[in-house]
Design a protein around this motif. Structure first.
Motif, PDB file in Angstrom:
ATOM      1  N   VAL A  11       6.121  -6.966  -8.348  1.00 53.62           N
ATOM      2  CA  VAL A  11       5.021  -6.415  -9.831  1.00 53.62           C
ATOM      3  C   VAL A  11       4.783  -7.799 -10.448  1.00 53.62           C
ATOM      4  N   ASN A  12       3.938  -8.398 -11.037  1.00 50.93           N
ATOM      5  CA  ASN A  12       3.345  -9.032 -11.193  1.00 50.93           C
ATOM      6  C   ASN A  12       3.705  -8.696 -12.920  1.00 50.93           C
ATOM      7  N   ARG A  13       4.017 -10.099 -13.418  1.00 50.40           N
ATOM      8  CA  ARG A  13       4.198 -10.087 -15.640  1.00 50.40           C
ATOM      9  C   ARG A  13       3.114  -9.382 -15.569  1.00 50.40           C
ATOM     10  N   PHE A  14       2.079  -9.712 -15.981  1.00 49.71           N
ATOM     11  CA  PHE A  14       1.052 -10.043 -16.245  1.00 49.71           C
ATOM     12  C   PHE A  14      -0.054  -9.630 -15.121  1.00 49.71           C
ATOM     13  N   GLY A  15      -1.549  -8.660 -15.831  1.00 48.49           N
ATOM     14  CA  GLY A  15      -1.900  -8.183 -15.083  1.00 48.49           C
ATOM     15  C   GLY A  15      -1.772  -7.049 -13.727  1.00 48.49           C
ATOM     16  N   LEU A  16      -2.886  -6.448 -13.594  1.00 43.14           N
ATOM     17  CA  LEU A  16      -2.470  -5.741 -12.895  1.00 43.14           C
ATOM     18  C   LEU A  16      -2.199  -5.422 -11.368  1.00 43.14           C
ATOM     19  N   THR A  17      -0.883  -4.579 -11.096  1.00 41.94           N
ATOM     20  CA  THR A  17      -0.297  -4.441  -9.884  1.00 41.94           C
ATOM     21  C   THR A  17      -0.629  -3.026  -9.083  1.00 41.94           C
ATOM     22  N   GLU A  18      -0.824  -3.252  -8.103  1.00 41.00           N
ATOM     23  CA  GLU A  18      -1.205  -1.878  -7.614  1.00 41.00           C
ATOM     24  C   GLU A  18       0.104  -1.610  -6.505  1.00 41.00           C
ATOM     25  N   VAL A  19       1.233  -0.478  -7.176  1.00 41.84           N
ATOM     26  CA  VAL A  19       2.195  -0.484  -6.726  1.00 41.84           C
ATOM     27  C   VAL A  19       2.196   0.768  -6.435  1.00 41.84           C
ATOM     28  N   TYR A  20       1.300   1.305  -4.947  1.00 39.88           N
ATOM     29  CA  TYR A  20       0.727   3.126  -4.527  1.00 39.88           C
ATOM     30  C   TYR A  20      -0.554   3.346  -4.198  1.00 39.88           C
ATOM     31  N   SER A  21      -0.317   3.207  -3.436  1.00 38.44           N
ATOM     32  CA  SER A  21      -2.309   3.703  -2.376  1.00 38.44           C
ATOM     33  C   SER A  21      -1.820   4.668  -1.399  1.00 38.44           C
ATOM     34  N   PRO A  22      -2.915   5.912  -1.149  1.00 41.23           N
ATOM     35  CA  PRO A  22      -2.718   6.717  -0.196  1.00 41.23           C
ATOM     36  C   PRO A  22      -2.868   6.548   1.141  1.00 41.23           C
TER      37      PRO A  22
END
Length: 387
Positions: A11-22
């Motif tokens: 997980v990136n400390r800053f900005g967006l992180t995609e942690v799940y995608s179907p």
């Protein structure tokens, strides 16, 4: 951190992180998590005991049918991020950044019109609200892609966010308590000026509250308040009490999570207090959102096209006055809607040509009516002059 399949995702400390995608299916809804003061896009949502990161390890199976993509957003959330300072509104800066990053992330994935559901903890709710205020105010053609966040947002779930800010003194107390809970003790003890700044420079926080009221009826909203007090130096206090975190507002849901302020957003398993309430809210919003957001985008496109047609008509009217040349405006079906009369029997010519010319402004056909359509000027030889 790992997702529901056990795959570890940084997980990136800053900005967006995609942690799940179907995957491999295409997502239908975006769920975005925003942490609060001194928070972290990973630790804020992770159980201290089981180390479970619930956005990717518990939530995905519940949203399987809704095909939700889950993202977390991180930003510099120290105390100074929530103060006005002399001339800077840093919450607004965070709001601009999350809108820009989310719009870019979705645009490159061809998902600009995908519904959005926000989950925010504590002061992160102020960032989410300010982001939607900012996006709703976008008017320019060159920045209208940023308005997509406002148009696509269906619902918000606020966990322990202070909403009532009318009492300045009470605001100061709540913010001081939040600092005491969310900041390391050494920071509170050695840098009291930071806490004082957050207590006294809260006009920005109150303005956010007032501005959001103007647009909140557009969204589905769920307020959650803490059900257990926090021990502050030997005194038990509700950091953001029910009155502030779950104000009684018409057509807005509200519920309690039996945990204190810092733990109400950390679910270690499906049986954790409050998890069913939060998960069901997200699931229901994700199920309902596509049809509603699809309709909103249809309306948005029509309004943008109408605005551009009106702007074009204004420009062409000015051209008539300055050139004396007739201009014909056509709608998307090619039907001419206006035929101004030239100021004299002779029609002005362009570029010194001996043939008078008319200008025709053609609106794009329905299949061409996109956000970036441009009106095309067609020079039409004046048949009367040629004859």
């Amino acid at each position: 951190m790992s997702n529901s399949s056990g795959q570890r995702i940084p997980v990136n400390r800053f900005g967006l992180t995609e942690v799940y995608s179907p995957s491999p299916e295409k997502p239908i809804v975006d769920v975005v998590f925003v942490h609060g003061l001194n928070g972290d896009p990973h630790n804020t949502w992770t159980s201290e005991h089981s180390k479970v990161f619930w956005p990717s390890q518990i939530l995905p199976p519940i949203l399987e049918e809704e095909k939700a993509r889950i993202l977390v957003y991180g930003y510099d959330a120290d105390v100074t991020s929530f103060t006005d300072g002399v001339s800077k509104d840093k919450i607004h800066n965070h709001a601009e950044h999350v809108v820009a990053e989310l719009a870019a992330n979705r645009r490159i994935r061809k998902a600009t019109e995908r519904p959005i559901i926000w989950i925010a903890h504590s002061l992160g709710g102020l960032v989410a609200k300010r982001a939607l205020i900012h996006s709703s105010e976008i008017q320019g053609v060159k920045t209208e892609h940023l308005r997509s966040i406002f148009v696509s947002t269906y619902g918000l779930l606020f966990l322990g966010t202070p909403h009532h800010g009318s009492d300045i003194a009470q605001w100061g107390n709540r913010l001081e308590w939040i600092c005491s809970v969310m900041l390391p003790k050494k920071v509170v003890d050695t840098q009291p000026q930071l806490v004082d700044a957050l207590k006294t420079n809260n006009e920005t926080l109150q303005n956010i509250d007032r501005q959001f009221v103007q647009i909140m009826s557009r969204f589905h909203i769920y307020f959650f308040h803490e059900g257990k007090p926090t021990n502050l130096k030997g005194t038990l206090k509700f950091i953001v009490d029910e009155t502030s975190a779950s104000p009684t507002v018409q057509d807005v849901e509200r519920a309690v999570i039996q945990a204190d302020h810092s733990h109400m957003c950390k679910f270690e398993n499906e049986n954790a207090p409050g998890f069913d309430l939060v998960a069901e809210g997200i699931q229901r919003y994700a199920e309902e959102a596509p049809a509603t957001i699809r309709t909103r985008w249809e309306t948005e496109k029509k309004e943008r096209l109408t605005a551009k047609q009106a702007q074009a008509a204004e420009i062409y009217t000015g051209m008539i006055k300055s050139t004396g040349c007739p201009v014909f405006l056509a709608d998307a079906d090619g039907v001419e809607s206006a035929k101004p009369t030239p100021p004299s029997d002779s029609i002005s010519s362009f570029g010194g040509s001996s043939l008078g010319r008319q200008q025709r402004a053609l609106a794009p056909t329905e299949s061409e009516a996109t956000f970036d359509e441009q009106y095309v000027l067609e020079d039409v030889t004046n048949e009367k002059e040629m004859a």
